[in-house]
Write an enzyme that holds these catalytic residues in place. Structure first.
Site, PDB file in Angstrom:
ATOM      1  N   ASP A 249      -3.480   0.111  -3.910  1.00 19.78           N
ATOM      2  CA  ASP A 249      -4.212  -1.048  -3.409  1.00 19.78           C
ATOM      3  C   ASP A 249      -3.492  -2.296  -3.895  1.00 19.78           C
ATOM      4  OD1 ASP A 249      -6.583  -2.329  -2.159  1.00 19.78           O
ATOM      5  OD2 ASP A 249      -6.997  -2.986  -4.208  1.00 19.78           O
TER       6      ASP A 249
ATOM      7  N   GLU B 118      -2.258   0.262   2.417  1.00 21.49           N
ATOM      8  CA  GLU B 118      -2.982  -0.334   3.531  1.00 21.49           C
ATOM      9  C   GLU B 118      -2.008  -1.125   4.403  1.00 21.49           C
ATOM     10  OE1 GLU B 118      -7.403  -1.579   2.468  1.00 21.49           O
ATOM     11  OE2 GLU B 118      -6.011  -2.324   0.968  1.00 21.49           O
TER      12      GLU B 118
ATOM     13  N   ASP C 241     -10.922  -2.179  -7.609  1.00 18.48           N
ATOM     14  CA  ASP C 241      -9.578  -1.932  -7.089  1.00 18.48           C
ATOM     15  C   ASP C 241      -9.184  -0.458  -7.176  1.00 18.48           C
ATOM     16  OD1 ASP C 241      -9.229  -4.670  -6.566  1.00 18.48           O
ATOM     17  OD2 ASP C 241      -8.615  -5.047  -8.620  1.00 18.48           O
TER      18      ASP C 241
END
Length: 279
Positions: A71, A155, A236
């Site tokens: 992340d 992502e 996170d």
């Protein structure tokens, strides 16, 4: 007319041999040489070589223990699903006052003067140091992530839209998320490993990595939260765990086999770790 290179020279068409510092042994057939010059006046030659070595085939049988979700953040640049946080060095922020001072000195100089040319060069060198420091850090971090894992899941970030936020634009640009992902992508390809990008609209932050329950809202000020199932989450690390799970599903959909899941699903993800790379 072909291109060639030696221990301390390069040869390109329509030019005499050019003196150069060849810092790496050239192995294989030289295909092309690209010349470039940066804003500080330094000239570089990029030599494309065919070494005859076949690119490794992508790994098809993956070990779940060697699949990690990442992340991206601002306070911490990269947070992995195993709880390891890498702090954001913020190179541009640290160099801000030096850059500001040099930019003001440049703006006071008369256009076309020798003093302006000198001030412009000093400013360009200061920006070059920031860029070099960021690239060096990202190369080390991306190399560590790829070497330690068979697949890295990230992502798909809409950076162009994110920088429209005036409060976060400078911090996001300083983080260099896109360039970090690019470095991981080609390093993974060279090793026959996988870099998987999941849908940018997947609610990784709002979803519990233990029970899969999606929260209605998750504002930025909330850094940890408790799910109704009883799991205590670091915001996170939980997001990285969800990114990892989505990446595993995508790998399986592409026909790859993944061993028994040893991830975060089914246990609390509220642990934290030390930065794997010194900031």
């Amino acid at each position: 007319m072909s291109v060639s290179a030696g221990d301390n020279w390069i040869k390109v068409p329509k030019c005499a041999p050019i003196k150069a510092k060849v810092h790496r042994e050239i192995t294989g057939k030289i295909k092309s040489i690209t010349l470039s010059r940066d804003t500080t006046g330094k000239c570089y030659a990029s030599i494309l070589v065919d070494d005859g070595v076949a690119q490794p085939k992508p790994i098809t049988d993956l070990d779940a223990a060697k699949i990690v979700g990442v992340d991206m953040g601002i306070t911490d640049l990269a947070i992995t699903s195993n709880g390891c946080k890498t702090g954001n060095p913020r190179f541009l922020k640290k160099a801000y006052w030096n850059l500001r001072r040099k930019q003001k000195a440049l703006s006071r100089c008369n256009k076309g003067s020798k003093g302006r040319a000198k001030a412009r060069l000093l400013l360009a060198k200061a920006h070059e140091r920031v860029a070099n420091a960021r690239n060096d850090f990202q190369h080390k971090l991306s190399r560590q992530l790829i070497d330690e894992n068979q697949a890295v899941i990230v992502e798909t970030l809409g950076v162009k839209n994110m920088v429209k936020n005036r409060r976060l634009a400078k911090a996001i640009s300083d983080s260099g998320w896109s360039s970090l992902i690019t470095k991981m992508e080609y390093k993974a390809r060279q090793e026959g490993k996988h870099l998987i990008k999941i849908d940018q609209w997947f609610p990784s932050t709002k979803t519990c990595s233990v029970c899969g329950l999606k929260q209605a809202e998750m504002p930025l000020k909330i850094r940890s939260w408790i799910c109704p199932c009883g799991a205590i989450h670091d915001r996170d690390i939980n997001a990285a765990g969800n990114v990892r799970q989505q990446g595993i599903l995508k790998l399986k959909a592409e026909g790859h086999s993944v061993s028994a899941d040893g991830g975060l699903r089914g246990r609390h993800s509220g642990k934290s770790g030390l930065s794997p790379v010194a900031a």
